[in-house]
Structures are given as C-alpha cells and as structure tokens.
Design a protein around this motif. Structure first.
Motif, PDB file in Angstrom:
ATOM      1  N   VAL A  52      33.897  37.372  32.039  1.00  0.00           N
ATOM      2  CA  VAL A  52      34.004  37.279  33.515  1.00  0.00           C
ATOM      3  C   VAL A  52      35.792  36.596  33.590  1.00  0.00           C
ATOM      4  O   VAL A  52      36.162  35.829  33.097  1.00  0.00           O
ATOM      5  CB  VAL A  52      33.115  36.316  34.156  1.00  0.00           C
ATOM      6  N   ASP A  53      36.301  37.293  34.677  1.00  0.00           N
ATOM      7  CA  ASP A  53      37.879  37.063  35.032  1.00  0.00           C
ATOM      8  C   ASP A  53      37.576  35.906  36.065  1.00  0.00           C
ATOM      9  O   ASP A  53      37.661  35.904  37.227  1.00  0.00           O
ATOM     10  CB  ASP A  53      38.508  38.062  35.680  1.00  0.00           C
ATOM     11  N   LEU A  54      37.692  34.516  35.316  1.00  0.00           N
ATOM     12  CA  LEU A  54      37.386  33.641  36.275  1.00  0.00           C
ATOM     13  C   LEU A  54      38.950  32.971  36.902  1.00  0.00           C
ATOM     14  O   LEU A  54      39.081  32.405  38.015  1.00  0.00           O
ATOM     15  CB  LEU A  54      37.135  32.132  35.275  1.00  0.00           C
ATOM     16  N   VAL A  55      40.011  33.429  36.361  1.00  0.00           N
ATOM     17  CA  VAL A  55      41.206  33.134  36.590  1.00  0.00           C
ATOM     18  C   VAL A  55      41.595  33.765  37.850  1.00  0.00           C
ATOM     19  O   VAL A  55      42.212  32.825  38.914  1.00  0.00           O
ATOM     20  CB  VAL A  55      42.249  33.676  35.495  1.00  0.00           C
ATOM     21  N   GLY A  56      41.225  34.874  38.144  1.00  0.00           N
ATOM     22  CA  GLY A  56      41.243  35.612  39.609  1.00  0.00           C
ATOM     23  C   GLY A  56      40.546  35.036  40.704  1.00  0.00           C
ATOM     24  O   GLY A  56      40.612  35.567  41.915  1.00  0.00           O
ATOM     25  N   LEU A  57      39.424  33.864  40.494  1.00  0.00           N
ATOM     26  CA  LEU A  57      38.616  33.818  41.483  1.00  0.00           C
ATOM     27  C   LEU A  57      39.098  32.366  41.961  1.00  0.00           C
ATOM     28  O   LEU A  57      39.918  31.525  41.564  1.00  0.00           O
ATOM     29  CB  LEU A  57      37.107  33.218  40.872  1.00  0.00           C
ATOM     30  N   GLU A  58      38.679  32.226  43.340  1.00  0.00           N
ATOM     31  CA  GLU A  58      38.819  30.793  44.036  1.00  0.00           C
ATOM     32  C   GLU A  58      38.326  29.806  43.260  1.00  0.00           C
ATOM     33  O   GLU A  58      37.299  30.022  42.490  1.00  0.00           O
ATOM     34  CB  GLU A  58      38.415  30.911  45.554  1.00  0.00           C
ATOM     35  N   TYR A  59      38.693  28.736  43.294  1.00  0.00           N
ATOM     36  CA  TYR A  59      38.215  27.373  42.412  1.00  0.00           C
ATOM     37  C   TYR A  59      36.676  27.295  42.600  1.00  0.00           C
ATOM     38  O   TYR A  59      36.202  27.177  41.714  1.00  0.00           O
ATOM     39  CB  TYR A  59      38.984  26.025  43.002  1.00  0.00           C
ATOM     40  N   GLU A  60      36.060  27.260  43.993  1.00  0.00           N
ATOM     41  CA  GLU A  60      34.650  27.059  44.076  1.00  0.00           C
ATOM     42  C   GLU A  60      33.902  28.127  43.429  1.00  0.00           C
ATOM     43  O   GLU A  60      32.839  27.941  42.850  1.00  0.00           O
ATOM     44  CB  GLU A  60      34.442  26.965  45.411  1.00  0.00           C
TER      45      GLU A  60
END
Length: 164
Positions: A52-60
């Motif tokens: 899953v692309d976590l880097v592209g998500l907002e922190y929360e």
C-alpha cells in the motif's frame, strides 16, 4: 541536553505486529508525527511490506492504514535526555511500559524492533516476559543507518509472515 518524550502508542485490539522504535527524532517531535524526517525510510519500508502506498497518504491516513493491516507503533523509550536525533545521544532514559501495552493486545504475534538501540532497550525490558511473541530485529529505517534500501526492505518484508 533537553528531555524528549515519545508519542502515544498507535495500536488497537487487532494489532498483530508491534513495531517499536527508540525515541522520535527532532523532526518527528517538531511535527508530532512518527517518522516525519523525509529521509527516514519507515513509511517506504512499510509501503513495501503492506503493498500500500503509505507515503502518498496524509499522516492520519497512514496511521489508519497501519492499523487496518494489523500493525502498531510505539517506542521503547518513554523519555530521555538527548541533543539532536541520534540514538547514541540518548541519556538517562526511562522505558515505556511495553509489558503493560502488550497485555492489552490479544492478537499480537510479533514484536519488531526498528534498529539496534530499540532492540537493545526493548529486549532488556521484555527479558522476563517469556517467549509468547516472536521478536524481530530489523535494520533501522533511519538515514543514519547506511545499509542499502534493498537490504533493509528484504529484512522488513519478514513482517508479512506475522500479518497473514
């Protein structure tokens, strides 16, 4: 030397893998976010582990994605004196109540230490806890630990074994 404090744990009753760092660095403390330094590879490594692309998500949303994949976060050090961000500068540390937290996680299968300092402190804390959980020593996601990313990723991908 100033006293630094960790963040609250990010866990829920479904947490199967608990990733423990040492103590947040300066950038993380300033932003009140786990692994906020842009050169820290934690979010990249976990993206590879989870697919899953976590880097592209907002922190929360990153934190929620970890929980959705049964991964929790915390630190082994509750507070310590430290100038800068290096683990080697940690002085007079007080440990977090790891055993108390673990007792609240009924589905926990593995405890993973992010780096050598976290492992050294955490394993000492958990020494009398027995062998109810797998203990994993992972190479640090910190830019200060210069192991090639591919080598780090290979080690971190072992977390998948505990999430299925």
């Amino acid at each position: 030397m100033t006293t630094k404090r960790c963040f609250p744990p990010v866990v829920d009753i479904h947490t199967r893998v608990l990733v423990l760092g040492s103590l947040p660095g300066e950038v993380s403390l300033a932003q009140s976010r786990y692994y906020a330094h842009k050169q820290n590879r934690f979010w990249h490594l976990m993206s590879d582990v989870l697919g899953v692309d976590l880097v592209g998500l907002e922190y929360e949303a990153r934190l929620q994605a970890l929980l959705d994949h049964r991964v929790g976060l915390w630190d082994v050090v509750a507070e310590a004196r430290r100038e800068g961000s290096l683990d080697s500068s940690i002085r007079d540390h007080q440990g977090n109540d790891l055993i108390g937290l673990i007792a609240t996680l009924p589905t926990l299968k593995a405890i993973a230490f992010n780096g050598g300092t976290a492992a050294k402190i955490g394993e000492k804390t958990l020494a009398d806890h027995g062998d109810r959980h797998a203990i994993l020593r992972l190479p640090s996601s910190s830019p200060a630990y210069t192991l090639a990313y591919a080598e780090k990723r290979k080690a971190w991908e072992s977390l998948r074994d505990w999430l299925d």
